[in-house]
Write an enzyme that holds these catalytic residues in place. Structure first.
Site, mmCIF file in Angstrom:
data_model
loop_
_atom_site.group_PDB
_atom_site.id
_atom_site.type_symbol
_atom_site.label_atom_id
_atom_site.label_comp_id
_atom_site.label_asym_id
_atom_site.label_seq_id
_atom_site.Cartn_x
_atom_site.Cartn_y
_atom_site.Cartn_z
ATOM 1 N N GLY A 24 41.840 103.455 31.638
ATOM 2 C CA GLY A 24 42.353 104.308 32.710
ATOM 3 C C GLY A 24 41.224 104.599 33.665
ATOM 4 O O GLY A 24 40.259 103.842 33.755
ATOM 5 N N PHE B 116 27.839 100.417 40.474
ATOM 6 C CA PHE B 116 28.378 100.046 39.159
ATOM 7 C C PHE B 116 28.286 101.200 38.158
ATOM 8 O O PHE B 116 28.368 100.989 36.958
ATOM 9 C CB PHE B 116 27.634 98.815 38.623
ATOM 10 C CG PHE B 116 27.771 97.606 39.515
ATOM 11 C CD1 PHE B 116 28.958 96.880 39.530
ATOM 12 C CD2 PHE B 116 26.746 97.215 40.356
ATOM 13 C CE1 PHE B 116 29.104 95.771 40.365
ATOM 14 C CE2 PHE B 116 26.875 96.109 41.191
ATOM 15 C CZ PHE B 116 28.061 95.386 41.199
ATOM 16 N N LEU C 178 34.128 96.482 23.884
ATOM 17 C CA LEU C 178 35.037 95.889 22.898
ATOM 18 C C LEU C 178 35.590 96.972 21.977
ATOM 19 O O LEU C 178 35.890 96.703 20.827
ATOM 20 C CB LEU C 178 34.302 94.816 22.081
ATOM 21 C CG LEU C 178 34.077 93.463 22.766
ATOM 22 C CD1 LEU C 178 33.331 92.501 21.831
ATOM 23 C CD2 LEU C 178 35.400 92.822 23.217
ATOM 24 N N CYS D 295 38.886 103.719 38.560
ATOM 25 C CA CYS D 295 38.410 102.415 39.051
ATOM 26 C C CYS D 295 39.207 101.228 38.525
ATOM 27 O O CYS D 295 39.809 100.496 39.310
ATOM 28 C CB CYS D 295 36.944 102.254 38.699
ATOM 29 S SG CYS D 295 35.957 103.599 39.345
ATOM 30 N N VAL E 75 30.810 108.789 43.607
ATOM 31 C CA VAL E 75 29.841 107.790 44.045
ATOM 32 C C VAL E 75 28.873 108.392 45.054
ATOM 33 O O VAL E 75 27.655 108.269 44.928
ATOM 34 C CB VAL E 75 30.586 106.561 44.619
ATOM 35 C CG1 VAL E 75 29.632 105.643 45.354
ATOM 36 C CG2 VAL E 75 31.272 105.813 43.497
#
Ligand code: UGA
Length: 436
Positions: free
Chosen positions: A260, A152, A253, A263, A11
């Protein structure tokens, strides 16, 4: 604007490089002197497509710096970002905020003038209040606003996600801080990216609510996949059939071996803890965590079934070890649960991953690591695809078939078509589709 970024993990490093690319002057700070030395000599500690180039360009342009010494960067900063890790605390699953609070104390000793202190790390609701309390205690004189600005981005697509996000969430109601944040994200503002200003607590929760929802969505399609196998339906068509409904949406989907990574596993558990503490359990997410854990063992059973119940003395070839493609990250990768389960049943495992081998060697015992997919196929009784790297999508299957002891393929990411595999003479098992 002048930005100090504490922490050079995924990040911190990606955000720092991208803010520099937006034209801001960014100093990335990390306590790990080796990492900083490496970054200063142009080497990137993580595998993330495009990051090396972005860092090099912005270092060259004089906008991006790396240092172990926070003092100068924090003193001159308009915004100080906290981008350190918040791993699961051993034993209880709460987010471990040790690094966040250590960074806060370090910043508190240094700030000068009006400074916006921003949490980019994923932190539980109320962490911003704690950070504010630390400033009040250590530096009652400081002119600081604590803001939540969750990230995000996805590993493997991090730069694209940072520069072209669906939205930016900024948790602060303080007008001066809002102005600084708006200026930092100005290039996105001009692009008409929605920038959502909320309260700090709301912003902190949005991050967890988003990750938990995505984890739930994946788990939902995984359960549908099991149902498809039981009733003779095809999960990919089910996913398409429901995903075209705009209210559901087609992304996330893809049925597979369970989510995994760094996060979803930790954030779902941390949200469960927060919700229980607040007296409003999120039972859907508690179930999601449980179903996802069990799924990994179920994937090992799929391999056992493909070999008619007996793994003793059999050689299992594994393609893909990282938790997803385009990363070298092995954190909570399904392979870490599936492979030991196969070894427990007596299988010998040989494996390849394009970027994950370095980390995998530390985490997986008794596995023979190979240099390419064909070496893995050689002498294997079954080949298992755990991670959908692009290079596994177009394997020379005739060659693979010749190299294997028997042409048995277990495709946990549905990257091949059952009818093609049947035509090529493979015994083929996938996820949520009939085995052939
Ligand atoms: C996730 C979120 O997608 C990001 O928005 C968020 O910023 C990030 O966590 C974070 O909190 O830092 P990431 O963990 O990098 O990003 O990866 P994802 O692409 O979300 O994949 C997570 C797991 O779900 C992987 O194991 C992947 O294989 C699995 N997955 C994903 C599926 O099994 N099916 C899907 O359809 C999508």
């Amino acid at each position: 604007m002048r930005v100090a970024m504490i922490g050079t993990g995924y990040v911190g490093l990606v955000s720092g490089a991208c803010f520099a690319d937006f034209g801001h002057t960014v100093t990335c700070i990390d306590k790990d002197a080796g990492k900083i030395a490496a970054l200063n000599s142009g080497s990137i500690p993580i595998y993330e497509p495009g990051l090396d180039l972005l860092v090099a360009q912005n270092v060259k342009a004089g906008r991006l710096f790396f240092t172990t010494d926070a003092a100068e960067a924090v003193r001159g900063a308009d915004a100080v970002f906290i981008g350190v890790g918040t791993p699961s605390r051993r034993g209880d699953g709460y987010a471990d905020l040790t690094y966040v609070y250590a960074a806060t104390e370090e910043i508190a000793a240094l700030v000068e003038g009006f400074t916006v202190v921003v949490t980019k790390s994923t932190v539980p609701v109320g962490t911003g209040d704690e950070i504010e309390a630390i400033f009040k205690r250590l530096r009652p004189d400081a002119d600081v606003t604590v803001v939540s600005n969750p990230e995000f981005l996805r590993e493997g697509a991090a730069i694209e996600d940072f520069k072209r996000p669906d939205r930016v969430v900024v948790g602060t109601e303080e007008p001066r801080a809002q102005a600084v944040m708006r200026e930092l994200y100005r290039p996105l503002y001009l692009n008409e990216t929605p920038i959502l200003f909320t309260s700090r607590r709301t912003s902190e929760l949005i991050k967890y609510a988003a990750n938990a929802f995505l984890a739930l969505k994946i788990t939902y399609i995984n359960e549908m996949a099991d149902l498809c196998e039981a009733v003779g339906a095809d999960v990919q068509q089910v996913a398409r059939g429901i995903g075209l409904d705009g209210r559901i949406g087609g992304k996330f989907l893809n049925a597979g071996p369970g989510y995994g990574g760094s996060c979803f596993p930790k954030d779902t558990i941390a949200l469960v803890r927060t919700a229980r503490d607040a007296g409003t359990p999120v039972e859907l997410i508690e179930t999601t965590v449980k179903v996802n854990d069990e799924r990994k063992r179920a994937m090992a059973r799929k391999v056992v079934k493909a070999l008619n119940g007996n793994l003793k003395g059999k050689t299992v070839g594994v393609l893909g070890l990282t938790f997803k493609p385009n990363t070298d990250d092995m954190r909570d990768a399904p392979s870490l649960a599936i492979i030991p389960a196969l070894q427990d049943r007596g299988a010998k495992v040989q494996a390849f991953d394009p970027e994950g081998l370095h980390e995998a060697r530390e985490l997986l015992r008794g596995v023979t690591f190979k240099d390419d997919p064909y070496d893995v196929a050689e002498g294997a009784d079954v080949l298992v695809i755990i991670t959908e790297w692009d290079q596994f999508r177009a394997l020379d299957l005739d060659r693979i078939k010749l190299l294997m002891n028997a042409p048995v393929l277990v495709d946990l990411r549905n990257i091949y078509k059952p009818e093609d595999m049947r035509a090529r003479g493979f015994a083929y098992t996938s996820v949520g589709r009939a085995a052939v």
